[in-house]
Design an enzyme around this catalytic site. Structure first.
Site, PDB file in Angstrom:
ATOM      1  N   GLU A  47       0.823  -1.207   0.000  1.00 47.40           N
ATOM      2  CA  GLU A  47       0.000   0.000   0.000  1.00 47.40           C
ATOM      3  C   GLU A  47       0.860   1.260   0.000  1.00 47.40           C
ATOM      4  O   GLU A  47       0.573   2.220  -0.730  1.00 47.40           O
ATOM      5  CB  GLU A  47      -0.928  -0.010   1.224  1.00 47.40           C
ATOM      6  N   GLY A  72      13.060 -36.704  -3.732  1.00 45.73           N
ATOM      7  CA  GLY A  72      12.594 -37.681  -4.706  1.00 45.73           C
ATOM      8  C   GLY A  72      11.244 -38.277  -4.395  1.00 45.73           C
ATOM      9  O   GLY A  72      10.430 -37.721  -3.640  1.00 45.73           O
ATOM     10  N   CYS A  97      -2.040  -3.278   7.033  1.00 42.69           N
ATOM     11  CA  CYS A  97      -1.633  -3.411   8.435  1.00 42.69           C
ATOM     12  C   CYS A  97      -1.934  -2.131   9.203  1.00 42.69           C
ATOM     13  O   CYS A  97      -1.919  -1.026   8.659  1.00 42.69           O
ATOM     14  CB  CYS A  97      -0.152  -3.753   8.536  1.00 42.69           C
ATOM     15  N   ARG A 117      17.806 -20.400 -11.744  1.00 45.16           N
ATOM     16  CA  ARG A 117      18.715 -19.960 -12.801  1.00 45.16           C
ATOM     17  C   ARG A 117      18.078 -18.943 -13.746  1.00 45.16           C
ATOM     18  O   ARG A 117      18.524 -18.773 -14.878  1.00 45.16           O
ATOM     19  CB  ARG A 117      19.217 -21.161 -13.596  1.00 45.16           C
TER      20      ARG A 117
END
Length: 362
Positions: free
Chosen positions: A52, A290, A78, A210
């Site tokens: 904001e 994995g 906030c 990358r």
């Protein structure tokens, strides 16, 4: 309809901050007057200004008059002093007359408090525009606040017959360059990237992004017995690695944060491991493997999103993705919300699924 149009722009801004703002949520904001965008912004890395304030500053630097304007924010602004001043102060001081918010902030100090502050200051407030889209961007933050768990995305590259590697373990490359580039986009958008010790040992991946201008996620390894070697490529990342090891694993010195996790029957308690990551402010976790890591996460119902890259090849006798004990009852199957998002990436296809429990939360 104009509110939805501008909130979509705010959502797009929020997505640009994914992977950059941990432990804060990535928020997007735009300031609009008479159908014209005056300024825009998204949350900066921790310690930097919020969306904001950036949008307001962007408009003022362009010489725009904000009196009577509308601010669109994906998450409730906030109203408390943290590393940065309250955004509500900047909104009230700017002369903005209307604030449109996607969703309420679940943080204890918020939960609608700032919306009431804005109303008390005479500002019109509307809540709930494109709420589902706004919630999707901050799901990791919301999950961490409400349940102590991060948002988890499992990413896999498989063949048409569900293989992730040849019998000998060769997997470079199942997918083409376009799919691999997209995979690096996913790394950029996540706070942490999770692999098992087997993947680290066999592939020795860098776990970096990358892309030009991309951000590296924090490398995280599930290393039950604490066997990671000091020459592992993850120590070349711009981020300090996190090694999740068993409570009774040996003591060793490595340039990493060592977090001890209770054991389970198969290794580490996977839920406890995820809670440890969320407690460190790592709210968006990309699990790249994995197969054992994916299986543990899926069986524990701890996965929110599946990103499955499918290559146009078949590997008879190759290593299977996920695997594990067969399910006897279809009622125990993991369910997905609606059809997947299908993306063509060169000769490969990406299927993106939202798991049922994540869809219900959204």
């Amino acid at each position: 309809m104009s509110d939805e149009r501008w909130m979509r722009q705010a959502v797009e801004m929020a997505r640009r901050g994914l992977g950059l703002t941990a432990p804060n949520p990535s928020v997007g904001a735009v300031v609009v007057s008479d159908g014209q965008m005056l300024g825009e912004g998204h949350t900066r890395p921790v310690g930097g200004p919020h969306a904001e304030r950036i949008a307001i500053r962007d408009a003022l630097e362009k010489g725009r008059d904000l009196h009577g304007a509308t601010l669109y924010a994906t998450l409730e602004p906030c109203c408390h002093q943290g590393r940065t001043p309250p955004c509500t102060d900047a909104i009230i001081d700017s002369g903005i007359a209307r604030v449109v918010v996607g969703i309420v902030d679940p943080f204890d100090a918020m939960q609608g408090k700032s919306l009431q502050l804005l109303r008390d200051a005479g500002i019109e407030v509307e809540l709930g525009v494109l709420a589902s889209e706004c919630a999707r961007v901050v799901r990791g933050f919301t999950r961490a606040i409400t349940s102590g768990l991060p948002e988890v995305t499992c990413k896999a590259a498989i063949t048409l017959d569900g293989r992730i590697a040849t019998r000998s373990g060769e997997s470079k490359w199942i997918t083409g360059q376009a799919a691999r580039t997209h995979g690096h986009c996913l790394r950029h958008e996540h706070d942490a990237i999770l692999v098992g010790s087997g993947t680290l040992r066999v592939d020795n991946p860098k776990l970096t992004c990358r892309l030009a201008g991309g951000s590296d996620p924090v490398p995280v390894v599930l290393d039950t017995e604490f066997r990671t070697q000091p020459y592992a490529a993850i120590f070349g990342s711009s981020q300090r690695p996190v090694l999740l090891v068993a409570e009774d694993a040996p003591e060793r010195e490595l340039p990493a944060d060592i977090v001890r996790i209770p054991r389970s029957e198969r290794g580490l308690d996977i839920e406890a491991a995820l809670r440890a990551l969320a407690a460190r402010g790592l709210h968006r976790v990309l699990a790249e493997g994995g197969a054992g890591v994916h299986r543990s996460l899926l069986e524990a119902r701890l996965v929110d999103n599946l990103c499955v890259f499918i290559a146009g090849m078949i590997l008879p006798g190759g290593q299977s993705w996920v695997g594990g004990e067969p399910i006897a009852d279809l009622g125990d199957a993991l369910r997905f919300k609606g059809p997947p998002k299908v993306t063509q990436l060169g000769d490969d296809v990406l299927l993106t699924y939202l798991l049922q429990h994540a869809a219900e939360e959204a």
